[in-house]
Enzyme design. Sequence first.
Site, PDB file in Angstrom:
ATOM      1  N   SER A 147      15.374 -12.996  13.374  1.00  0.00           N
ATOM      2  CA  SER A 147      16.071 -12.641  14.613  1.00  0.00           C
ATOM      3  C   SER A 147      16.494 -13.913  15.322  1.00  0.00           C
ATOM      4  O   SER A 147      15.832 -14.954  15.192  1.00  0.00           O
ATOM      5  CB  SER A 147      15.137 -11.835  15.528  1.00  0.00           C
ATOM      6  OG  SER A 147      15.673 -11.711  16.843  1.00  0.00           O
ATOM      7  N   TYR A 160       7.643 -11.127  20.107  1.00  0.00           N
ATOM      8  CA  TYR A 160       8.463 -10.706  18.972  1.00  0.00           C
ATOM      9  C   TYR A 160       9.244 -11.910  18.449  1.00  0.00           C
ATOM     10  O   TYR A 160       9.274 -12.171  17.245  1.00  0.00           O
ATOM     11  CB  TYR A 160       9.411  -9.593  19.392  1.00  0.00           C
ATOM     12  CG  TYR A 160      10.453  -9.219  18.364  1.00  0.00           C
ATOM     13  CD1 TYR A 160      10.140  -8.406  17.287  1.00  0.00           C
ATOM     14  CD2 TYR A 160      11.767  -9.670  18.485  1.00  0.00           C
ATOM     15  CE1 TYR A 160      11.099  -8.052  16.355  1.00  0.00           C
ATOM     16  CE2 TYR A 160      12.737  -9.319  17.561  1.00  0.00           C
ATOM     17  CZ  TYR A 160      12.394  -8.510  16.497  1.00  0.00           C
ATOM     18  OH  TYR A 160      13.357  -8.164  15.565  1.00  0.00           O
ATOM     19  N   LYS A 164       9.077 -13.929  14.803  1.00  0.00           N
ATOM     20  CA  LYS A 164      10.240 -14.183  13.953  1.00  0.00           C
ATOM     21  C   LYS A 164      10.414 -15.682  13.688  1.00  0.00           C
ATOM     22  O   LYS A 164      10.904 -16.079  12.629  1.00  0.00           O
ATOM     23  CB  LYS A 164      11.492 -13.592  14.591  1.00  0.00           C
ATOM     24  CG  LYS A 164      11.500 -12.064  14.623  1.00  0.00           C
ATOM     25  CD  LYS A 164      11.413 -11.450  13.237  1.00  0.00           C
ATOM     26  CE  LYS A 164      11.576  -9.947  13.259  1.00  0.00           C
ATOM     27  NZ  LYS A 164      11.600  -9.343  11.917  1.00  0.00           N
TER      28      LYS A 164
END
Length: 255
Positions: A147, A160, A164
Amino acid sequence: MTAQPAHRFEQQTAIVTGASRGIGLGIAERLVAEGARVVVTGRKQDALDEAVAALGGPDVALGVAGHADDTDHQAETVARAIEAFGSLDLLVNNTGINPAYGPLMELDAGVARKIVDVNCIAALSWVQHAHRAWMGEHGGSVVNVASVGGLRPAPGIAFYGASKAMLIHLTEELAVELAPDIRVNAVAPAVVKTKFAGALYEGREEQVAKAYPLQRLGVPEDIGSVVAFLLSEDAAWMTGQTLVVDGGILLSGGV
């Protein structure tokens, strides 16, 4: 839709995790369109059955339900892929979770551990299973779906993004260890119009898209085409790379 290279993955088998819908299904659709047989995973068998039907049925697709971070599920999926289609040439680690939104100071430690388990440790474990069962002897190609949040700070989804970032670094480490016979690359999408990313744009898509130089959000096909390139021999001299697929949003200072 851009023209697709014909039969680029003829007689090759891929596993795409988290592919009952969204980006994963878009990747699987592209691979099947280019000749691959695809095994898709997800948590619910009925959703996978629908995906298999959409992909063209059991001659080209198989759905195996389970949790992405369950090692028994990983081993079963790899074994069934080889049993059904005779090889395991391609692996796409697409599964990702983000069950928490808000500042890091309010993040529950148990939730943080689960994010790392699914987004990072599971990806490594899938590669290990694929390596032991097929790729270690025959070679192959792996793509991890990261991401842009792993490249720039992303308030609200910070952990998150941190997971990533770990996945991107893991991609580089695996690329070094598994060369020359297995290539490992990654993609880093920005906001793609899926159920998973809905909270980031629903009800204000036009406003969000204005920040992108290309003036639109991504769709699963945008990611599928790039993943197919990285998996293919067209990218034969690429490994350890993370391709940003973001409509230009990083150029404007956003995520």
